[in-house]
Design an enzyme around this catalytic site. Structure first.
Site, PDB file in Angstrom:
ATOM      1  N   ASP A 107       0.885  -1.179  -0.048  1.00 45.44           N
ATOM      2  CA  ASP A 107       0.179   0.098   0.170  1.00 45.44           C
ATOM      3  C   ASP A 107       0.573   1.614   0.433  1.00 45.44           C
ATOM      4  O   ASP A 107       1.290   1.892   0.891  1.00 45.44           O
ATOM      5  CB  ASP A 107      -0.898  -0.341   1.072  1.00 45.44           C
ATOM      6  CG  ASP A 107      -1.812   1.290   1.170  1.00 45.44           C
ATOM      7  OD1 ASP A 107      -1.830   1.994   0.255  1.00 45.44           O
ATOM      8  OD2 ASP A 107      -2.603   1.498   2.278  1.00 45.44           O
ATOM      9  N   ASP A 128      -1.062   5.148  -7.671  1.00 48.83           N
ATOM     10  CA  ASP A 128      -1.349   4.302  -6.334  1.00 48.83           C
ATOM     11  C   ASP A 128      -0.847   2.814  -6.874  1.00 48.83           C
ATOM     12  O   ASP A 128      -2.185   2.207  -7.819  1.00 48.83           O
ATOM     13  CB  ASP A 128      -3.388   4.281  -5.571  1.00 48.83           C
ATOM     14  CG  ASP A 128      -3.621   3.810  -5.095  1.00 48.83           C
ATOM     15  OD1 ASP A 128      -2.494   3.526  -3.684  1.00 48.83           O
ATOM     16  OD2 ASP A 128      -3.854   3.530  -4.910  1.00 48.83           O
TER      17      ASP A 128
END
Length: 471
Positions: free
Chosen positions: A131, A347
């Protein structure tokens, strides 16, 4: 996936949900202060050492790899996860606001890539969600009174000879947004953390240290161990998780993230095709020959600093070209605003790129105008994607798609923005980009077979085409 609780997404006004989340946090803190829980974790002498910036390697697999899903199912799951992820990513908005993830309720997990490493001595295997949008590294730990199910055994601190509990006076504890002190009979005050997410998911436990074991980045069969890395030992964890993951590895900009603690100057990832089963690579620290076998020129663009977030990585997107036409979109449509809204994020945890509604409409209209195929309205509506009906066995021409960044141009190969599949209903090609909120999010489908390097010292992001299965 996660967002630190000081930075969540758009305000929803759901006060009753906010109160429930605060009540859960209070209960978790109360439970963790109970002596019988704390006594289950041994306390060892603690030495917090600085690690050298040696190159370390992580193997990572896509959450859907090897599950036997059809390509139609893969596309559907990508779309659902992307919408859910957008609701969880960081921004400068109200800290306790909850965002309804919508289609997320169909049970598809908000999980993209899982990194594999070991924690403790001897190493115990964990599978953590990669992440780049959060900081805390945490794993579920025994005795785990309230935890989600996982395939691997819970991490057992009592089985590690190098495990240590951090006191609440430690600098690392001070980097948490929510923390408290767990009092024990022998006078030590243990750092108790609470880390909550915008969708209501939460992890609560002790902030501890232990040795992390990685694969060697030089391609040998050896391993590299780094002592005294801080991580959350989660005892009370609740939310939307699956049996695949055992926790989360934060790769954000904050002090608790894995790159920050390792004190590496950079990290990189190279994602293989999500339709395949080959593992991808994450490198922490840059080997000298990283780009020696690259498939093109290395391009670089500055990372934009956000005053409201030390977690997500922002870029300066300037425009989009479809085929040979630069779309009439002002640069302000992609810009990060003073209040923390807008901006362009790259991301790891978002499947497909999301564009602001008005920008997406221009891209959609350009593809409809330039693709000499009928739009399949039924499939488009079912998958929430722009899909064209294709004669079986053919691969029709589609316009090129180019993203223009400050100082760099990402000319996407067809397989990084079109998604083809064939089933009993017909043959289709779909645009693997969707509409989101006011932010632009560059998803991992667009990053397939790109080696993406985050230069944390030079504050730059570089990328180059690569055969990611060869790293």
């Amino acid at each position: 996936m996660p967002a630190n609780n000081t930075h969540t997404c758009r305000e929803s006004g759901m006060k009753h949900v906010q109160m429930k989340q605060l009540q859960r946090i209070r209960v978790a803190l109360l439970l963790l202060s109970l002596e019988k829980i704390v006594l289950l974790l041994p306390l060892f002498a603690l030495t917090f050492s600085c690690c050298d910036a040696a190159a370390l390697k992580l193997h990572t697999n896509h959450a859907d790899a090897g599950r036997g899903l059809t390509r139609r199912e893969l596309l559907h799951r990508m779309a659902v996860r992307s919408k859910a992820r957008a609701a969880r990513l960081l921004s400068g908005r109200a800290a306790s606001a909850r965002v309804d993830p919508g289609a997320y309720t169909d049970g598809i997990p908000d999980t993209e890539y899982l990194v594999h490493l070991g924690i403790g001595t001897p190493p115990q295997p964990v599978q953590l969600i990669l992440d780049t949008g959060s900081n805390l590294v945490w794993a579920q730990c025994r005795p785990c009174p309230v935890c989600f199910g996982q395939g691997l055994p819970y991490l057992d601190p009592s089985s590690s000879s190098t495990f240590g509990v951090l006191p609440c006076s430690s600098p690392m504890c001070g980097n948490l947004a929510w923390s408290s002190c767990g009092k024990q009979n022998w006078g030590n005050q243990t750092c108790v953390y609470v880390y909550a997410y915008a969708d209501g998911s939460i992890t609560t436990g002790h902030l501890d240290v232990d040795t992390f074991t990685f694969a060697a980045a030089d391609g040998s069969t050896g391993q590299a161990s780094v002592p005294d890395l801080a991580f959350g030992c989660g005892l009370f964890n609740n939310g939307i998780f699956t049996s695949n993951e055992t926790g989360i590895a934060g790769f954000g900009r904050g002090a608790l993230s894995l790159p920050s603690q390792l004190k590496v100057d950079n990290f990189s990832h190279c994602f293989t095709s999500i339709a395949g089963s080959e593992s991808s690579t994450v490198l922490l620290g840059l080997p000298a020959n990283l780009y020696s076998n690259a498939g093109g020129a290395v391009q670089s663009t500055p990372l934009v600093q956000s005053v409201s977030s030390l977690h997500a990585y922002y870029l300066s997107l300037k425009g989009i070209t479809v085929d040979s036409t630069r779309l009439p979109v002002p640069e302000s449509a992609f810009a990060l605003k003073q209040d923390g809204t807008g901006g362009t994020i790259i991301d790891s945890g978002t499947a497909m790129t999301l564009l602001p509604q008005d920008v997406y409409k221009l891209v959609q209209d350009a593809f409809v105008a330039q693709v000499a195929l009928p739009v399949d309205n039924a499939t488009s509506a079912l998958l929430s994607q722009l899909c064209f009906s294709v004669p079986r066995g053919e691969e029709p021409d589609v316009p090129k798609l180019v993203f223009h960044f400050d100082g760099a141009t990402l000319d996407l190969p067809r397989e990084n923005y079109m998604f083809e599949f064939e089933d009993a209903a017909g043959s289709f090609t779909c645009l693997a980009i969707n509409a989101g909120d006011d932010r632009t999010i560059i998803g991992n489908y667009q990053q397939q077979n790109l080696h993406v390097l985050y230069d944390l010292v030079g504050n730059m992001l570089s990328f180059v085409p690569a055969q990611c299965n060869k790293l």
